[in-house]
Structures are given as C-alpha cells and as structure tokens.
Design an enzyme around this catalytic site. Structure first.
Site, PDB file in Angstrom:
ATOM      1  N   LYS A 162       0.920  -1.351  -0.077  1.00  0.00           N
ATOM      2  CA  LYS A 162      -0.098  -0.033  -0.179  1.00  0.00           C
ATOM      3  C   LYS A 162       0.769   1.059   0.042  1.00  0.00           C
ATOM      4  CE  LYS A 162      -1.772   2.469   3.124  1.00  0.00           C
ATOM      5  NZ  LYS A 162      -1.932   4.034   2.281  1.00  0.00           N
ATOM      6  N   GLY A 215       6.587   4.718   8.722  1.00  0.00           N
ATOM      7  CA  GLY A 215       5.808   5.690   8.968  1.00  0.00           C
ATOM      8  C   GLY A 215       6.006   6.386  10.026  1.00  0.00           C
ATOM      9  N   THR A 217       5.523   7.428  14.217  1.00  0.00           N
ATOM     10  CA  THR A 217       5.883   6.530  15.384  1.00  0.00           C
ATOM     11  C   THR A 217       4.372   6.264  15.885  1.00  0.00           C
ATOM     12  OG1 THR A 217       7.881   7.146  15.764  1.00  0.00           O
ATOM     13  CG2 THR A 217       6.500   6.368  17.504  1.00  0.00           C
ATOM     14  N   VAL A 219       1.282   5.981  14.323  1.00  0.00           N
ATOM     15  CA  VAL A 219       0.520   4.931  13.459  1.00  0.00           C
ATOM     16  C   VAL A 219       1.285   3.749  13.767  1.00  0.00           C
ATOM     17  CG1 VAL A 219       0.033   4.331  11.374  1.00  0.00           C
ATOM     18  CG2 VAL A 219      -0.492   6.549  11.553  1.00  0.00           C
ATOM     19  N   GLY A 220       2.535   3.633  13.883  1.00  0.00           N
ATOM     20  CA  GLY A 220       3.463   2.346  14.073  1.00  0.00           C
ATOM     21  C   GLY A 220       2.969   1.706  15.283  1.00  0.00           C
ATOM     22  N   GLU A 237       9.572   0.762  10.955  1.00  0.00           N
ATOM     23  CA  GLU A 237      10.845   1.916  10.674  1.00  0.00           C
ATOM     24  C   GLU A 237       9.699   3.272  10.791  1.00  0.00           C
ATOM     25  OE1 GLU A 237      13.742   1.173  10.424  1.00  0.00           O
ATOM     26  OE2 GLU A 237      13.943  -0.608   9.139  1.00  0.00           O
ATOM     27  N   CYS A 271      13.354  10.598   7.702  1.00  0.00           N
ATOM     28  CA  CYS A 271      13.584  10.041   8.971  1.00  0.00           C
ATOM     29  C   CYS A 271      14.984  10.021   9.279  1.00  0.00           C
ATOM     30  CB  CYS A 271      12.968   8.635   9.173  1.00  0.00           C
ATOM     31  SG  CYS A 271      13.616   7.443   7.480  1.00  0.00           S
ATOM     32  N   GLU A 364      10.018  15.758  16.256  1.00  0.00           N
ATOM     33  CA  GLU A 364      10.439  15.468  14.588  1.00  0.00           C
ATOM     34  C   GLU A 364       9.430  16.417  13.961  1.00  0.00           C
ATOM     35  OE1 GLU A 364       8.932  12.086  12.649  1.00  0.00           O
ATOM     36  OE2 GLU A 364      10.986  11.913  11.701  1.00  0.00           O
TER      37      GLU A 364
END
Ligand code: NAD
Length: 462
Positions: A162, A215, A217, A219-220, A237, A271, A364
C-alpha cells in the site's frame, strides 16, 4: 499516469507539490477489493515458493532490468507527484533496481544450517511466511517500497503493497513493470488506498503473515497493537530526530558544508535527517558562521531543474505543520525559497533552541529545519544525542578515531556515520533503536526477516 486497477474506495486527487495543481486522480481500493487482492496473493504463494531458486532469481533480475529501462520515467513521476529533485528521484528509482538485483542473489543463497547432533542429522530451512503486507509513507515512495518487496519476494513470499495516499504513482508504475517483467499474477500487487482501510486490513487479515510498516511512530504503535492479536510478525521503521555531532578537532569546513545536505535533503522530510546539530562549545560560533553561507547557498528551486538541491514540501498540511512548529522559535537565518507558484514551499531555516525541552529540539518536525546547540565534552555530546525517544541515525565529525568509535558506540542509534552522513546502503542493515523502530531492513540478513526457521531432525537409527 499509471492507472489503479482497484476501485470502490473513492478517489484521491494527486497534487504536484511544486505548484499545487492536480495531476490526476487515483481510484482507491475498498475493503472488499483489498480482501480479494490478499486472497489472490495467498493463492499465488504456493507456486511462487515452489519455483526453482534460479528461476525466482531470474525473474527478480528481469524486474530490476525493467526498472532500469524506466528510470527516467519513474523519476519524472516522482518529481511531479512528490516534489523530489530530479537528481534524488533518479537515485531513488536506481535504488529499487539495485535492491532487486542484490536480493536476486538470495534465492540461491538463503542457506540453512546443518547442526551436529547425536543419532541423526539436524538441518534448518528458511520457510517463506506467505503474504507480506508492506505499508509505505510518502517521503520516499520508491526506495521504501523496494526495501520491503525486494527481500520479501526473494525469500519466496507474495507481497501486497500500500503506497501512501499522497504518493501512489511510482508504486503503481512499479507494479506494472513487475507484471511486464514476468512476475506472476498475484505475486506482487500494489493496492492504493487509505491507511484506515487498506493498511489496517493488512494488520487484521489473517492471511497476511507479516506487516512491514514505515511511517510515523504513532501509527506504528497502533499497528504493533493490532498485530499482537494474531502475533503477526512486524517490522517498524518510524521517526527520527537525529544528531550531527561536531567536535572541536573536526574538519569544521567540511562539517559545515555537509550539514545542509544532511538535514535539508528531500526538504528535511527524511527520517534520517540530521535535524539536531550538536557543536562543541569552543567552535560553536565559528561553526555557525560557516553554516550560514552553506544554508543560504542550498539551491531551492523547481525540482525538475538539474541543479535543484531542495524542492517543495509534500503538501500544504505538511508545510503548515512545520511552520507551526517553528512559529515561536529563535531563528538564526533562513535560506532560499520559491514564491508565488501555488506550491508548498518554505525556506531552509536554522533555529537556536532555548533548551533541550524546546519542541524544535525534541520533536520531529519533518521539514527543512536545523536546530543547533552547543555541548561541552564527549560525555555531554553523547547524553544530548541520546536525549530523545528516537534512535535512527546520526553523524560524528572528529579527527580522533578513538573518540569517533567511543561516541559511535555510545549513541543509541541504528545507523551512524563518521565524518560523513551516509545511512542507507542497500547491502548494510538499516533500522532504529528505541521508538525509531523494530527490526532491521536491508543488508545481507533481510531475507531472514521474511522467513521462519524450521528445524528438522532426521534419525539415522536402524
Ligand atoms: P503515516 O504514519 O501517517 O503513514 C504511513 C503509511 O501508513 C501511509 O501509507 C498511511 O496511509 C498508512 N496508515 C495510516 N494510518 C494507518 C493505519 N491506521 N493502519 C495502517 N496503515 C496506516 O506517516 P507519513 O506521514 O506517511 O510519513 C512520515 C513519517 O514516516 C515520519 O514520522 C517519518 O519519520 C516516518 N518515516 C520513517 C522511516 C524509517 O525508515 N524509519 C522512513 C520514512 C519515513
């Protein structure tokens, strides 16, 4: 423009970040279309895993050759669809080719072991997992996709991928090139769609055996919680707030000249961007003097121009979020920008954080912002570099080899470079400490993370 073979989930209008103009609309997959694609990938798995290793290798090399023959087309798509500079976009398409070629050597070399045991023979196999779901962010649409699908396919898995909503074009084109190169139907499927629909389905669908997520952090973390329900394998990642540590004995001219590229490349939407610059107090003023002309000379212009070093940000939302992040910051100086195009531009900006708690130092921003802070000695440098929830990359500038190694060992990051800023080579491991991620991509061991180790004991007793 490549067409989406899916629909049902509405459409997404892709904008050219350089001028804000629509360049086309992409049909998105809904849940039913996503499920059907996952089932096709599952159906394609037995034949793909059973294919002779040399034949799987040949197909991956032919996919790499197809990418190589379309570098200019892929790069042009990334320039208009993502605002990447043409130089970067060409490198990114070439990186997909190189990753495919590198992992095309894996099917014939993904060795198991023979382990000494009494009464028989013990051997291990690397078994592919099945369907792997890869979720890609908008900042490096091509390389991040390739870092997932290259080793996953080589290890014998089928892949559903995706792309980010904002940047689906090059991924769709890669899907077409894979098919043209002879990768069998269902083995590699690009599914444009929303994260909350297609991405979440990769997490919840039981036939998807691993999720590779790159993506943010936040959402991860949600994906990690979701994967726990099925104890689903996962690579994360995530974000970074990386330190560029400059000691007083460093080649200051070189450190200052390279700092803009390390923090502003891809408009800082990286990143691995070295967005925190730590400079030893004794050379702090001198470094800032040297940095200013380097930042001001950093060429911000139409990304299709061969001399462009920085283009626009990906979206108005991203630019506004970066501008909001520096609204209260003490700005030391700014670089070039582009006005009046309707695009999502902002100038490179150097800020002076008031303390380590200042959001420009700790959060970030994912934009072209460099924050500079002094440190006293080696211990202070390491403590300040580590004073973050992230740990992805970083750089150390010093002429003292012992110090370089001590600091490299002390900084809690997955990818460090000394007197340089490189972090990503497809043949070396890449990934983060702490909240920057889980697992490693790339390097010689990546196919292992797309397979299960199976141990088989064969009795030699009568
Ligand atoms: P994001 O987390 O918003 O989205 C990333 C991808 O996840 C997109 O494809 C999105 O559609 C999908 N997604 C969103 N919600 C989802 C959900 N609930 N379930 C499943 N999928 C979902 O991130 P972004 O804004 O696209 O990318 C920027 C972030 O990515 C930054 O924080 C950056 O640091 C990080 N990043 C990390 C690396 C790395 O290698 N560590 C590389 C690039 C970007």
């Amino acid at each position: 423009m490549p067409l989406s073979p899916f629909d049902g989930g509405g459409t997404f209008t892709v904008l050219n970040p350089s001028n804000g103009q629509a360049i086309g609309s992409v049909a998105l997959a809904d849940l039913a279309a996503t499920d059907a694609a996952i089932e096709r990938a599952h159906a394609a798995f037995p034949a793909w895993r059973a294919i002779a290793p040399g034949e799987r290798a040949r197909l991956l090399r032919s996919f790499a050759a197809a990418v190589d023959a379309h570098i200019d087309e892929l790069a042009a798509l990334e320039v208009i669809g993502s605002g990447h500079t043409i130089g970067n976009a060409r490198w990114e398409a070439g990186n997909v080719r190189d990753v495919l070629n590198y992992y095309s050597a894996a099917p014939e070399r993904h060795f198991g072991r023979q382990i000494p045991v009494a009464g028989g023979v013990d051997i291990t196999f690397h078994e592919p997992l099945g369907v792997v779901g890869i979720i890609v962010p908008w900042n490096f649409p091509m390389p991040i996709a390739g870092w997932g699908f290259g080793p996953a396919l080589a290890a014998g898995n089928t892949v559903v991928l995706k792309p980010a909503e904002l940047t689906p074009l090059t991924a769709l084109r890669l899907g077409e090139l894979a098919r043209d190169a002879g990768i069998p139907e269902g083995v590699f499927t690009v599914i444009p769609g929303k994260g909350s629909v297609v991405g979440e389905r990769f997490v919840t669908h039981p036939l998807v055996r691993k999720v590779c997520f790159t993506g943010s952090t936040d959402v991860g973390k949600g994906i990690m919680r979701g994967c726990a329900d099925q104890v689903k394998k996962l690579t994360l990642e995530l974000g970074g707030k990386n330190a560029n540590v400059v000691f007083e004995d460093a080649d200051l001219e070189k450190a200052a000249a390279s700092a803009p590229g390390a923090g502003l490349d891809n408009a800082g939407q990286d990143c691995c961007a070295r967005s925190r610059i730590l400079v030893q107090a004794s050379v702090y003023d001198r470094f800032l003097e040297l940095l200013q002309p380097a930042v001001e000379a950093f060429r911000v212009t139409d990304p299709s121009s061969p001399d462009a070093e920085m283009g626009p940000l990906i979206s108005a939302k991203q630019r506004d979020s970066v501008l909001a992040g520096i609204a209260d910051a003490d700005v030391a100086y700014r670089g070039q920008t582009v006005e009046d195009t309707g695009g999502f531009w902002m100038p490179p900006t150097v800020v002076m954080p008031r303390s380590a708690a200042d959001p420009v130092w700790s959060q970030e921003l994912f934009g072209p912002v460099l924050a500079v802070m002094p440190f006293t000695d080696e211990a202070d440098a390491i403590a300040k570099a580590n004073d973050t929830e992230y740990g992805l990359s970083g750089s150390i500038f010093t002429r003292d080899l012992g110090r370089a190694l001590r600091v490299a060992r002390g900084v809690e990051s997955g990818n460090l470079s000394v007197n340089s800023h490189s972090s990503v080579r497809y043949w070396t491991p890449f990934g983060g400490f702490k909240q920057s991620g889980l697992g490693r991509e790339l390097g010689p061991d990546a196919p292992d993370s797309f397979s299960e180790v199976k141990n088989v004991f064969i009795s030699t007793d009568d």
